[in-house]
Design a protein around this motif. Structure first.
Motif, PDB file in Angstrom:
ATOM      1  N   PRO A   1      49.286 -11.664  -5.891  1.00 15.02           N
ATOM      2  CA  PRO A   1      48.231 -11.384  -4.903  1.00 15.02           C
ATOM      3  C   PRO A   1      47.130 -12.428  -4.863  1.00 15.02           C
ATOM      4  CG  PRO A   1      48.092  -9.879  -6.777  1.00 15.02           C
ATOM      5  CD  PRO A   1      49.383 -10.626  -6.920  1.00 15.02           C
ATOM      6  N   CYS A   2      47.016 -13.269  -5.894  1.00 16.99           N
ATOM      7  CA  CYS A   2      46.010 -14.331  -5.892  1.00 16.99           C
ATOM      8  C   CYS A   2      46.472 -15.440  -6.820  1.00 16.99           C
ATOM      9  CB  CYS A   2      44.634 -13.801  -6.315  1.00 16.99           C
ATOM     10  SG  CYS A   2      44.578 -13.133  -8.001  1.00 16.99           S
ATOM     11  N   SER A   3      45.841 -16.598  -6.715  1.00 17.12           N
ATOM     12  CA  SER A   3      46.210 -17.740  -7.549  1.00 17.12           C
ATOM     13  C   SER A   3      45.619 -17.580  -8.945  1.00 17.12           C
ATOM     14  CB  SER A   3      45.714 -19.038  -6.904  1.00 17.12           C
ATOM     15  OG  SER A   3      44.296 -19.061  -6.899  1.00 17.12           O
ATOM     16  N   ARG A   4      46.040 -18.447  -9.863  1.00 16.34           N
ATOM     17  CA  ARG A   4      45.547 -18.355 -11.237  1.00 16.34           C
ATOM     18  C   ARG A   4      44.055 -18.647 -11.323  1.00 16.34           C
ATOM     19  NH1 ARG A   4      49.055 -18.629 -15.597  1.00 16.34           N
ATOM     20  NH2 ARG A   4      47.143 -18.517 -16.821  1.00 16.34           N
ATOM     21  N   ASP A   5      43.556 -19.577 -10.497  1.00 15.17           N
ATOM     22  CA  ASP A   5      42.122 -19.868 -10.512  1.00 15.17           C
ATOM     23  C   ASP A   5      41.294 -18.704  -9.984  1.00 15.17           C
ATOM     24  OD1 ASP A   5      42.021 -22.345 -11.717  1.00 15.17           O
ATOM     25  OD2 ASP A   5      42.319 -23.443  -9.852  1.00 15.17           O
ATOM     26  N   GLU A   6      41.927 -17.796  -9.257  1.00 19.70           N
ATOM     27  CA  GLU A   6      41.236 -16.617  -8.740  1.00 19.70           C
ATOM     28  C   GLU A   6      41.524 -15.382  -9.589  1.00 19.70           C
ATOM     29  OE1 GLU A   6      41.032 -17.258  -3.978  1.00 19.70           O
ATOM     30  OE2 GLU A   6      43.041 -17.067  -4.816  1.00 19.70           O
TER      31      GLU A   6
ATOM     32  N   LEU B   1      34.853  -3.178 -14.099  1.00 21.11           N
ATOM     33  CA  LEU B   1      35.354  -3.424 -12.747  1.00 21.11           C
ATOM     34  C   LEU B   1      36.741  -2.813 -12.607  1.00 21.11           C
ATOM     35  CD1 LEU B   1      34.280  -4.987 -10.242  1.00 21.11           C
ATOM     36  CD2 LEU B   1      35.714  -6.894 -10.954  1.00 21.11           C
ATOM     37  N   GLU B   2      36.959  -2.101 -11.508  1.00 19.09           N
ATOM     38  CA  GLU B   2      38.250  -1.455 -11.284  1.00 19.09           C
ATOM     39  C   GLU B   2      39.139  -2.336 -10.411  1.00 19.09           C
ATOM     40  OE1 GLU B   2      40.222   2.698  -9.553  1.00 19.09           O
ATOM     41  OE2 GLU B   2      38.087   2.277  -9.277  1.00 19.09           O
ATOM     42  N   TYR B   3      40.348  -2.571 -10.892  1.00 20.88           N
ATOM     43  CA  TYR B   3      41.351  -3.328 -10.147  1.00 20.88           C
ATOM     44  C   TYR B   3      42.409  -2.332  -9.672  1.00 20.88           C
ATOM     45  CZ  TYR B   3      39.203  -7.366 -12.418  1.00 20.88           C
ATOM     46  OH  TYR B   3      38.313  -8.311 -12.860  1.00 20.88           O
ATOM     47  N   VAL B   4      42.385  -2.024  -8.388  1.00 26.63           N
ATOM     48  CA  VAL B   4      43.323  -1.044  -7.856  1.00 26.63           C
ATOM     49  C   VAL B   4      44.718  -1.656  -7.813  1.00 26.63           C
ATOM     50  CG1 VAL B   4      41.522   0.088  -6.515  1.00 26.63           C
ATOM     51  CG2 VAL B   4      42.871  -1.741  -5.468  1.00 26.63           C
ATOM     52  N   ASP B   5      45.702  -0.794  -7.650  1.00 27.83           N
ATOM     53  CA  ASP B   5      47.088  -1.250  -7.583  1.00 27.83           C
ATOM     54  C   ASP B   5      47.257  -2.229  -6.423  1.00 27.83           C
ATOM     55  OD1 ASP B   5      49.762  -1.470  -8.143  1.00 27.83           O
ATOM     56  OD2 ASP B   5      50.333   0.334  -7.049  1.00 27.83           O
ATOM     57  N   GLY B   6      47.860  -3.373  -6.698  1.00 24.96           N
ATOM     58  CA  GLY B   6      48.017  -4.422  -5.696  1.00 24.96           C
ATOM     59  C   GLY B   6      47.031  -5.553  -5.854  1.00 24.96           C
ATOM     60  N   THR B   7      46.025  -5.368  -6.721  1.00 31.79           N
ATOM     61  CA  THR B   7      45.057  -6.439  -6.975  1.00 31.79           C
ATOM     62  C   THR B   7      45.194  -6.976  -8.395  1.00 31.79           C
ATOM     63  OG1 THR B   7      43.319  -4.886  -7.680  1.00 31.79           O
ATOM     64  CG2 THR B   7      43.431  -5.440  -5.333  1.00 31.79           C
ATOM     65  N   TRP B   8      46.301  -6.673  -9.049  1.00 34.94           N
ATOM     66  CA  TRP B   8      46.582  -7.254 -10.360  1.00 34.94           C
ATOM     67  C   TRP B   8      48.086  -7.489 -10.468  1.00 34.94           C
ATOM     68  CZ3 TRP B   8      49.839  -4.417 -13.494  1.00 34.94           C
ATOM     69  CH2 TRP B   8      49.928  -3.045 -13.242  1.00 34.94           C
ATOM     70  N   TYR B   9      48.466  -8.357 -11.386  1.00 34.62           N
ATOM     71  CA  TYR B   9      49.874  -8.695 -11.558  1.00 34.62           C
ATOM     72  C   TYR B   9      50.115  -9.065 -13.012  1.00 34.62           C
ATOM     73  CZ  TYR B   9      48.082 -13.497 -11.250  1.00 34.62           C
ATOM     74  OH  TYR B   9      47.379 -14.654 -11.450  1.00 34.62           O
ATOM     75  N   VAL B  10      51.372  -9.131 -13.384  1.00 37.48           N
ATOM     76  CA  VAL B  10      51.768  -9.415 -14.767  1.00 37.48           C
ATOM     77  C   VAL B  10      52.648 -10.657 -14.778  1.00 37.48           C
ATOM     78  CG1 VAL B  10      52.979  -8.567 -16.811  1.00 37.48           C
ATOM     79  CG2 VAL B  10      51.624  -6.985 -15.422  1.00 37.48           C
ATOM     80  N   LEU B  11      52.364 -11.575 -15.697  1.00 42.96           N
ATOM     81  CA  LEU B  11      53.172 -12.776 -15.884  1.00 42.96           C
ATOM     82  C   LEU B  11      53.687 -12.828 -17.315  1.00 42.96           C
ATOM     83  CD1 LEU B  11      51.156 -15.609 -14.067  1.00 42.96           C
ATOM     84  CD2 LEU B  11      53.150 -14.363 -13.225  1.00 42.96           C
ATOM     85  N   ASP B  12      54.869 -13.387 -17.458  1.00 39.74           N
ATOM     86  CA  ASP B  12      55.452 -13.603 -18.782  1.00 39.74           C
ATOM     87  C   ASP B  12      54.996 -14.966 -19.284  1.00 39.74           C
ATOM     88  OD1 ASP B  12      56.936 -13.934 -21.052  1.00 39.74           O
ATOM     89  OD2 ASP B  12      58.872 -13.456 -20.153  1.00 39.74           O
TER      90      ASP B  12
ATOM     91  N   GLY C   1      44.029  -9.904 -13.232  1.00 40.47           N
ATOM     92  CA  GLY C   1      43.395  -9.212 -12.124  1.00 40.47           C
ATOM     93  C   GLY C   1      42.843 -10.186 -11.111  1.00 40.47           C
ATOM     94  N   CYS C   2      42.687  -9.712  -9.881  1.00 36.32           N
ATOM     95  CA  CYS C   2      42.181 -10.530  -8.775  1.00 36.32           C
ATOM     96  C   CYS C   2      40.835  -9.969  -8.316  1.00 36.32           C
ATOM     97  CB  CYS C   2      43.175 -10.547  -7.616  1.00 36.32           C
ATOM     98  SG  CYS C   2      44.831 -11.123  -8.067  1.00 36.32           S
ATOM     99  N   PRO C   3      39.746 -10.330  -8.988  1.00 34.86           N
ATOM    100  CA  PRO C   3      38.447  -9.755  -8.621  1.00 34.86           C
ATOM    101  C   PRO C   3      37.926 -10.217  -7.270  1.00 34.86           C
ATOM    102  CG  PRO C   3      38.160 -11.486 -10.251  1.00 34.86           C
ATOM    103  CD  PRO C   3      39.642 -11.279 -10.105  1.00 34.86           C
ATOM    104  N   CYS C   4      38.473 -11.307  -6.734  1.00 33.12           N
ATOM    105  CA  CYS C   4      37.966 -11.838  -5.467  1.00 33.12           C
ATOM    106  C   CYS C   4      38.553 -11.133  -4.252  1.00 33.12           C
ATOM    107  CB  CYS C   4      38.241 -13.339  -5.383  1.00 33.12           C
ATOM    108  SG  CYS C   4      37.498 -14.292  -6.724  1.00 33.12           S
ATOM    109  N   ILE C   5      39.498 -10.205  -4.469  1.00 35.92           N
ATOM    110  CA  ILE C   5      40.013  -9.417  -3.355  1.00 35.92           C
ATOM    111  C   ILE C   5      38.998  -8.324  -3.036  1.00 35.92           C
ATOM    112  CG2 ILE C   5      41.845  -7.861  -2.592  1.00 35.92           C
ATOM    113  CD1 ILE C   5      43.801  -9.379  -4.279  1.00 35.92           C
ATOM    114  N   GLY C   6      38.383  -8.422  -1.880  1.00 33.06           N
ATOM    115  CA  GLY C   6      37.366  -7.453  -1.482  1.00 33.06           C
ATOM    116  C   GLY C   6      35.973  -7.785  -1.985  1.00 33.06           C
ATOM    117  N   ARG C   7      35.811  -8.927  -2.661  1.00 37.44           N
ATOM    118  CA  ARG C   7      34.499  -9.332  -3.164  1.00 37.44           C
ATOM    119  C   ARG C   7      34.289 -10.812  -2.884  1.00 37.44           C
ATOM    120  NH1 ARG C   7      37.176  -6.683  -7.154  1.00 37.44           N
ATOM    121  NH2 ARG C   7      36.440  -4.595  -7.699  1.00 37.44           N
ATOM    122  N   ARG C   8      33.025 -11.234  -2.854  1.00 38.02           N
ATOM    123  CA  ARG C   8      32.702 -12.653  -2.747  1.00 38.02           C
ATOM    124  C   ARG C   8      32.600 -13.221  -4.158  1.00 38.02           C
ATOM    125  NH1 ARG C   8      28.845 -11.068   1.487  1.00 38.02           N
ATOM    126  NH2 ARG C   8      29.640 -11.766   3.503  1.00 38.02           N
TER     127      ARG C   8
END
Length: 271
Positions: free
Chosen positions: A18-23, A43-54, A63-70
């Protein structure tokens, strides 16, 4: 063909985030709830605003805190600023909280930065310094998180993810001032995901049999071997040779797997 489309779409979706590593922020230690949301650092990260990497065999949650925020990228950590050229913990009002002035164009606006922006750690790109203390450089943080840089009277606009801001104190000025680090354009470009590279490679390889069939049809039917047909055969022949090599490069994202001598030979032969 429809099944192939589904396979390629699946490959792209599996490798997308859902977002790049820098985000992204590492929220592995956050609290996971039944509805799929994750609570981390208040801060709450709803489903779809976080992801898992190996990473190195371990599942790391981002988590992607910039989704829905500046978001505003801060060059130093929270509670830090530049002392000379290094980040250091300080106990001054300029850094606690970090509250740079906000503008609309070059006009100041009544916006409190630390309430309007979510501060992110510095990006991984290579940067050049923009110093507001310089007589030929000006920087203006905008309401939407972008940056207006004016260097030698030439304005440049930088999107939020391409710069960081912080305060700096050194011997050149008795007071701290705002400085910015701006990513070089080449290092800040977004690259396609590995899934898209795989899809490109598969598409290129699937094109080769049809190009070969077209070439053979024009080669074996005398009526088609006119000027137009010969030009089309030459065009198809070039693509038949080039597509497998291009597909190989697409399928080997991040590494070529061919020695430099081999690259020179392939390039010379294709040319």
């Amino acid at each position: 063909m429809f099944v192939l489309f589904l396979i390629i779409t699946g490959l792209v979706c599996v490798n997308s985030t859902p977002c790049s590593r820098d985000e992204s922020l590492n929220i592995t230690t956050g609290i996971t709830f039944e509805n799929g949301s994750v609570l981390y650092d208040g801060l709450e990260y709803v489903d779809g605003t976080w992801y898992v990497l190996d990473i190195d065999g371990l599942d790391v949650r981002f988590g992607c805190p910039c989704i829905g925020r500046r978001c505003l990228w801060k060059c130093c950590g929270i509670g830090q600023m530049f002392l000379n050229r290094t980040c250091a913990d300080v106990d001054v009002s300029e850094a606690n909280p970090f509250n740079p002035p906000v503008f609309k164009g070059r006009d100041p606006v009544n916006v409190i930065a630390h309430l309007n922006f979510f501060y992110m750690p510095r990006q991984s790109c290579e940067m050049y310094l923009v110093d507001s203390n310089s007589p030929v450089e000006e920087i203006y943080l905008q309401e939407n998180g972008s940056l207006l840089e004016i260097a030698t009277n030439r304005p440049q606009w930088h999107p939020p993810r391409m710069f960081c801001l912080d305060m700096k104190l050194d011997h050149s000025s008795p007071k701290s001032r705002l400085v910015g680090g701006v990513c070089y354009p080449d290092s800040g470009s977004n690259d396609d995901s590995p899934g898209l590279y795989i899809a490109y490679g598969i598409g290129l390889m699937l094109s080769v049999p049809f190009l070969l069939a077209t070439f053979l049809v024009y080669a074996f039917i005398p009526e088609l071997r006119n000027l137009h047909g010969m030009c089309l055969m030459a065009y198809c022949g070039g693509l038949i040779v080039a597509y497998p090599f291009l597909a190989y490069l697409k399928l080997h994202t991040g590494r070529v797997g061919v020695a430099m001598t081999g690259c020179f030979v392939i390039g010379r032969n294709n040319f």
